[in-house]
Design a protein around this motif. Structure first.
Motif, PDB file in Angstrom:
ATOM      1  N   ASN A 138      75.353 -14.516  37.883  1.00 31.38           N
ATOM      2  CA  ASN A 138      74.310 -13.987  38.664  1.00 31.38           C
ATOM      3  C   ASN A 138      73.279 -15.011  38.613  1.00 31.38           C
ATOM      4  O   ASN A 138      72.306 -15.017  39.251  1.00 31.38           O
ATOM      5  N   SER A 139      73.370 -16.103  37.518  1.00 29.03           N
ATOM      6  CA  SER A 139      71.979 -16.902  37.143  1.00 29.03           C
ATOM      7  C   SER A 139      72.387 -18.217  36.645  1.00 29.03           C
ATOM      8  O   SER A 139      73.688 -18.635  36.325  1.00 29.03           O
ATOM      9  N   ARG A 183      75.733  -8.165  34.460  1.00 28.26           N
ATOM     10  CA  ARG A 183      75.271  -7.085  34.170  1.00 28.26           C
ATOM     11  C   ARG A 183      74.155  -6.585  35.051  1.00 28.26           C
ATOM     12  O   ARG A 183      73.645  -5.523  35.084  1.00 28.26           O
ATOM     13  N   ARG A 184      73.652  -7.459  35.780  1.00 29.24           N
ATOM     14  CA  ARG A 184      72.622  -7.043  37.049  1.00 29.24           C
ATOM     15  C   ARG A 184      72.678  -8.019  38.167  1.00 29.24           C
ATOM     16  O   ARG A 184      73.594  -8.902  38.298  1.00 29.24           O
ATOM     17  N   TYR A 215      72.170 -19.676  17.386  1.00 27.17           N
ATOM     18  CA  TYR A 215      72.831 -19.902  18.686  1.00 27.17           C
ATOM     19  C   TYR A 215      73.771 -21.081  18.698  1.00 27.17           C
ATOM     20  O   TYR A 215      74.828 -21.139  19.375  1.00 27.17           O
ATOM     21  N   THR A 260      67.751 -23.797  33.760  1.00 29.17           N
ATOM     22  CA  THR A 260      68.269 -22.523  34.021  1.00 29.17           C
ATOM     23  C   THR A 260      67.316 -21.374  33.494  1.00 29.17           C
ATOM     24  O   THR A 260      66.225 -22.004  32.826  1.00 29.17           O
TER      25      THR A 260
END
Ligand SMILES: NC(=O)c1ccc[n+]([C@@H]2O[C@H](COP(=O)([O-])OP(=O)(O)OC[C@H]3O[C@@H](n4cnc5c(N)ncnc54)[C@H](OP(=O)(O)O)[C@@H]3O)[C@@H](O)[C@H]2O)c1
Length: 341
Positions: free
Chosen positions: A47-48, A70-71, A211, A249
């Motif tokens: 989505n992104s 998730r969205r 990370y 991003t």
């Protein structure tokens, strides 16, 4: 204690910027005319950012695209349809911080007899501080590492990613799994089994280290998976790793306000657009250059080796065992992968 390569997001961002000056040896290997009609691609976190751009590119090339998110359902999918001019785009709900949603997602694909040709494990988070998930695991560990293990294991066991090792349904299809990593994994420490899977408190600096470190952990796992699925003369499912390089991003969306503003400025001015960064991922996903081979690593359009620790066989075997042990402890729906144990 596990250590990552960077403990400062600004330094990490500037190191990424320097990578942009490296020669992009394979960049002319992907043509706009390359198509993959009839194939189905699954992209997590589509989505992104990078995942969204990959979805648009692959849809333009004729593939059926499943955006696992998730969205932003269905808005992001509608945008991908509009930008690609394709209506073969669907969105499915998946929250990698909730293990039960991974099982629901895989159950739905299985029940509908869906077949995935290209599986792109793109979703990832960068967190400014630790967060406990329902399973008791820390979110960065779960989303960036263990959930990718759970999802690929289920997809292989169910035959949703066709294979002969676990399901006997390959039928001449050669599927690919791509894990979206980060070259910042290079130089992270060996996997620390004293703290493996434990909930640990951290702040921005250590979060940055984790990370990079979890990318090394995941690269080691997917290298081991590649070894277990494939032999030199027989590729069952190809498993590759790629770093897209520095991309403008939303990855820093959870950073504290001032740091976020500074990073967003750096990202906007000097990082690549998601559309441009997606090209190397698309290349590795669809190119004949990667037919019949496995466990390759691309850093943007550069062929490279991952950190040497990633290829150590003893490390891979130990990580495989410890990962499945942990997964069994936290997930009542644990799926045994005894065939490749
Ligand atoms: N940006 C860079 O410079 C860079 C460099 C090297 C590697 N990468 C890697 O590239 C990948 C994509 O990141 P990005 O830069 O495109 O950042 P992004 O724009 O923040 O995209 C990350 C995606 O992951 C999804 N995600 C996060 N947590 C999730 C969860 N619990 N369940 C499902 N989806 C979840 C996000 O969904 P929401 O929108 O719902 O949060 C979003 O779709 C990541 O693996 C990242 O580590 C990025």
């Amino acid at each position: 204690m596990a250590e990552g390569r960077f403990d400062n997001p600004i330094v990490a961002a500037l190191a990424g910027f320097l990578d942009l000056f490296r020669k992009q040896g394979l960049s002319d290997r992907l043509k706009d005319s390359d198509r993959i009609d009839g194939k189905t691609c699954l992209i997590t976190g589509a989505n992104s950012g990078l995942g969204f751009a990959i979805a648009v590119d692959l849809a333009k090339r004729g593939s059926h695209v499943i955006m696992a998110c998730r969205r932003q359902i269905p808005e992001a999918g509608e945008k991908v349809k509009a930008l690609s001019g394709s209506d073969k785009v669907e969105m499915m709900y998946l929250d990698l911080s909730k293990i039960d949603t991974i099982h629901d997602f895989c159950d739905t694909l299985k029940a509908n007899k869906r077949i995935i040709d290209i599986c792109i494990l793109n979703a990832g988070v960068a967190l400014p501080k630790s967060r406990k998930t329902n399973s008791g695991l820390e979110e960065l560990f779960l989303v960036n590492y263990l959930s990718n293990v759970i999802m690929t294991s289920r997809l292989l066991k169910d035959g949703t990613i066709p294979n002969d090792t676990l399901n006997n349904n390959k039928q001449n299809k050669e599927s690919r799994i791509l894990f979206i990593s980060s070259d910042s994994h290079q130089g992270s420490s060996y996997v620390d089994y004293d703290e493996f899977g434990k909930y640990l408190e951290y702040g921005v600096s250590k979060g940055m280290e984790y990370y990079s470190y979890y990318k090394l952990v995941a690269n080691t796992y997917f290298t081991e998976l590649s070894r277990r699925l494939n032999s030199k003369n027989n590729i069952d499912v190809a498993v590759h790793v790629i770093c897209p390089g520095p991309v403008n991003t939303n990855i820093v969306k959870e950073a504290p306000w001032l740091l976020r503003k500074m990073l967003r400025g750096i990202f906007f001015v000097i990082f690549k657009s998601p559309e441009s960064a997606a090209k190397a991922v698309v290349y590795m996903s669809i190119s004949e250059d990667y037919a019949g081979i496995t466990n390759e690593y691309l850093h943007m359009f550069n062929m490279k080796k991952m950190d040497p620790k990633v290829y150590e066989v003893d490390e891979g075997i130990k990580l495989w065992k410890e990962t499945h042990k942990l997964w069994k402890q936290v997930d009542p729906d644990f799926v045994s992968l005894s065939v490749v144990d």
